[in-house]
Write a protein that holds these residues in place. Structure first.
Motif, PDB file in Angstrom:
ATOM      1  N   VAL A  95       3.428  95.541  63.904  1.00 60.52           N
ATOM      2  CA  VAL A  95       4.078  94.705  64.416  1.00 60.52           C
ATOM      3  C   VAL A  95       4.205  95.094  66.508  1.00 60.52           C
ATOM      4  N   PHE A  96       3.590  93.958  66.667  1.00 60.83           N
ATOM      5  CA  PHE A  96       3.477  94.336  68.314  1.00 60.83           C
ATOM      6  C   PHE A  96       4.151  94.238  69.540  1.00 60.83           C
ATOM      7  N   LEU A  97       4.189  94.223  70.683  1.00 58.20           N
ATOM      8  CA  LEU A  97       4.458  93.911  71.424  1.00 58.20           C
ATOM      9  C   LEU A  97       4.957  92.950  73.076  1.00 58.20           C
ATOM     10  N   ILE A  98       4.917  92.455  73.500  1.00 58.25           N
ATOM     11  CA  ILE A  98       5.264  91.783  74.671  1.00 58.25           C
ATOM     12  C   ILE A  98       5.866  91.661  75.071  1.00 58.25           C
ATOM     13  N   GLU A  99       5.676  92.709  76.725  1.00 61.19           N
ATOM     14  CA  GLU A  99       7.051  93.664  77.147  1.00 61.19           C
ATOM     15  C   GLU A  99       8.728  93.790  76.406  1.00 61.19           C
ATOM     16  N   GLY A 100       8.095  94.656  75.452  1.00 56.87           N
ATOM     17  CA  GLY A 100       9.459  94.468  74.235  1.00 56.87           C
ATOM     18  C   GLY A 100      10.105  94.563  73.324  1.00 56.87           C
ATOM     19  N   VAL A 101       9.639  93.221  72.969  1.00 55.59           N
ATOM     20  CA  VAL A 101      10.014  92.226  72.076  1.00 55.59           C
ATOM     21  C   VAL A 101       9.098  92.048  71.342  1.00 55.59           C
ATOM     22  N   PRO A 102       9.259  92.036  69.925  1.00 54.52           N
ATOM     23  CA  PRO A 102       8.860  92.305  68.460  1.00 54.52           C
ATOM     24  C   PRO A 102       7.939  90.863  67.999  1.00 54.52           C
ATOM     25  N   VAL A 103       6.865  90.807  67.807  1.00 48.57           N
ATOM     26  CA  VAL A 103       6.460  90.118  66.720  1.00 48.57           C
ATOM     27  C   VAL A 103       5.316  90.825  66.239  1.00 48.57           C
ATOM     28  N   ARG A 104       5.446  89.330  64.747  1.00 45.60           N
ATOM     29  CA  ARG A 104       3.711  89.754  64.017  1.00 45.60           C
ATOM     30  C   ARG A 104       3.095  88.201  63.895  1.00 45.60           C
ATOM     31  N   PHE A 105       2.198  88.813  63.125  1.00 47.01           N
ATOM     32  CA  PHE A 105       1.180  87.488  62.512  1.00 47.01           C
ATOM     33  C   PHE A 105       1.058  87.822  60.903  1.00 47.01           C
ATOM     34  N   PHE A 106       0.715  86.598  61.066  1.00 49.63           N
ATOM     35  CA  PHE A 106       0.162  86.377  59.620  1.00 49.63           C
ATOM     36  C   PHE A 106      -0.647  85.346  59.716  1.00 49.63           C
ATOM     37  N   ARG A 107      -1.664  85.143  58.461  1.00 48.71           N
ATOM     38  CA  ARG A 107      -2.024  83.722  57.632  1.00 48.71           C
ATOM     39  C   ARG A 107      -1.785  83.268  56.795  1.00 48.71           C
ATOM     40  N   GLY A 108      -1.541  82.435  57.474  1.00 50.93           N
ATOM     41  CA  GLY A 108      -0.857  80.877  56.688  1.00 50.93           C
ATOM     42  C   GLY A 108      -0.538  79.875  57.428  1.00 50.93           C
ATOM     43  N   ASP A 109       0.307  78.418  56.142  1.00 53.27           N
ATOM     44  CA  ASP A 109       0.676  77.696  57.019  1.00 53.27           C
ATOM     45  C   ASP A 109       2.067  78.061  57.613  1.00 53.27           C
ATOM     46  N   ALA A 110       1.844  77.402  58.845  1.00 52.88           N
ATOM     47  CA  ALA A 110       3.290  77.765  59.751  1.00 52.88           C
ATOM     48  C   ALA A 110       4.208  76.895  59.128  1.00 52.88           C
ATOM     49  N   GLU A 111       4.470  75.999  58.307  1.00 51.37           N
ATOM     50  CA  GLU A 111       5.182  75.268  58.004  1.00 51.37           C
ATOM     51  C   GLU A 111       6.267  75.616  56.987  1.00 51.37           C
ATOM     52  N   GLU A 112       5.240  76.842  56.337  1.00 56.92           N
ATOM     53  CA  GLU A 112       5.779  77.488  55.416  1.00 56.92           C
ATOM     54  C   GLU A 112       5.115  78.913  54.765  1.00 56.92           C
ATOM     55  N   PRO A 113       6.551  79.294  55.874  1.00 49.78           N
ATOM     56  CA  PRO A 113       6.153  81.225  55.540  1.00 49.78           C
ATOM     57  C   PRO A 113       6.410  80.869  55.039  1.00 49.78           C
ATOM     58  N   SER A 114       5.470  82.255  54.331  1.00 49.25           N
ATOM     59  CA  SER A 114       5.790  82.920  52.705  1.00 49.25           C
ATOM     60  C   SER A 114       7.771  84.289  52.846  1.00 49.25           C
ATOM     61  N   LYS A 115       7.705  84.576  51.930  1.00 47.97           N
ATOM     62  CA  LYS A 115       9.093  85.190  51.289  1.00 47.97           C
ATOM     63  C   LYS A 115       8.511  86.632  51.929  1.00 47.97           C
ATOM     64  N   ARG A 116       6.831  86.735  52.068  1.00 47.06           N
ATOM     65  CA  ARG A 116       6.456  88.517  52.140  1.00 47.06           C
ATOM     66  C   ARG A 116       6.507  88.029  53.694  1.00 47.06           C
ATOM     67  N   THR A 117       6.025  87.281  54.182  1.00 48.72           N
ATOM     68  CA  THR A 117       6.491  86.973  55.908  1.00 48.72           C
ATOM     69  C   THR A 117       7.704  87.651  56.519  1.00 48.72           C
ATOM     70  N   LEU A 118       8.587  86.999  55.691  1.00 48.43           N
ATOM     71  CA  LEU A 118       9.870  86.807  55.990  1.00 48.43           C
ATOM     72  C   LEU A 118      11.099  87.925  56.184  1.00 48.43           C
ATOM     73  N   ARG A 119      10.033  89.050  54.965  1.00 47.21           N
ATOM     74  CA  ARG A 119      10.253  90.455  54.832  1.00 47.21           C
ATOM     75  C   ARG A 119      10.571  90.839  56.602  1.00 47.21           C
ATOM     76  N   GLN A 120      11.848  91.477  57.122  1.00 47.04           N
ATOM     77  CA  GLN A 120      11.528  92.259  57.980  1.00 47.04           C
ATOM     78  C   GLN A 120      11.858  93.873  58.254  1.00 47.04           C
ATOM     79  N   GLN A 121      10.579  94.496  58.497  1.00 44.82           N
ATOM     80  CA  GLN A 121      11.802  96.136  59.176  1.00 44.82           C
ATOM     81  C   GLN A 121      12.746  96.473  60.179  1.00 44.82           C
ATOM     82  N   GLU A 122      13.378  97.310  58.984  1.00 45.08           N
ATOM     83  CA  GLU A 122      14.504  97.850  60.126  1.00 45.08           C
ATOM     84  C   GLU A 122      14.468  98.288  61.583  1.00 45.08           C
ATOM     85  N   SER A 123      12.631  98.563  61.766  1.00 45.75           N
ATOM     86  CA  SER A 123      12.320  99.529  63.150  1.00 45.75           C
ATOM     87  C   SER A 123      12.361  97.941  63.928  1.00 45.75           C
ATOM     88  N   GLU A 124      11.775  97.035  63.650  1.00 38.99           N
ATOM     89  CA  GLU A 124      11.564  95.207  64.115  1.00 38.99           C
ATOM     90  C   GLU A 124      12.670  94.786  64.555  1.00 38.99           C
TER      91      GLU A 124
END
Length: 206
Positions: free
Chosen positions: A93-122
């Motif tokens: 997870v990287f930060l843009i002026e303190g705002v957390p953002v992730r990246f993944f390789r895949g279809d933006a229209e259909e994010p996977s369940k794995r992509t949607l898992r969020q860590q508590e720190s995030e």
């Protein structure tokens, strides 16, 4: 909800801009991050050796690592003062002026369940950045890196997704030019990579 309602919801998400969600998420900053991701993947594609066994899976793993390293080095080297790293693990997870953002390789229209898992720190960092825990509930920011059959980047999309179903509250293709996504010259760049990555190893977008 009927088909018309779903279309209206998607249109509303596409109309919302990242900096309307948080002022730190400017076009310039998101484009800089997208360029780093695209160049990391281009490096992985250029250095792939299909005749030694590289395939879509191995290139994908290397591309994720290369892209993550591009962001980390840019943050640690002070290239962008607003760029930081919250989680340096494979979850990354990287930060843009303190705002957390992730990246993944895949279809933006259909994010996977794995992509949607969020860590508590995030989740905690996003609530802190937004200054509103209720507004941050179930929300995450991602960059979706879409690729072609040869592994090259075709599009990067900023997404604001909410909930287990990943309802899109923002869908914004990041402006990139050809130089941002082209593989650098290398012994394995270009057509040499094509035969081992035949149709079927990577899904073609409609």
């Amino acid at each position: 909800m009927d088909e018309t309602g779903n279309d209206a919801g998607r249109d509303a998400a596409r109309a919302k801009l990242p900096w309307e969600l948080h002022p730190a998420l400017t076009e310039e900053r998101l484009a800089a991050c997208a360029r780093l991701l695209a160049r990391g993947r281009a490096d992985a594609v250029a250095h792939a050796d299909p005749w030694m066994g590289d395939d879509a899976w191995s290139i994908g793993c290397r591309a994720y690592s290369f892209s993550r390293n591009r962001l980390r080095q840019a943050a640690e080297g002070g290239r962008y003062r607003w760029l930081g790293v919250l989680d340096a693990t494979h979850h990354f997870v990287f930060l843009i002026e303190g705002v957390p953002v992730r990246f993944f390789r895949g279809d933006a229209e259909e994010p996977s369940k794995r992509t949607l898992r969020q860590q508590e720190s995030e989740a905690q960092q996003l609530a802190l950045a937004l200054g509103d825990a209720d507004r941050a509930e179930g929300l995450m920011f991602c960059l979706a890196v879409e690729t072609g059959e040869g592994g090259e980047v075709t599009r990067v999309v900023f997404l604001a997704l909410r909930g287990e179903d990943g309802a899109a509250e923002c869908f914004w293709p990041v402006p990139l030019d050809h130089a941002d996504v082209s593989a650098p010259p290398g012994r394995n760049a270009g057509a040499a990579l094509t035969p081992p990555l035949a149709a079927g190893t990577m899904r073609r977008r409609g």
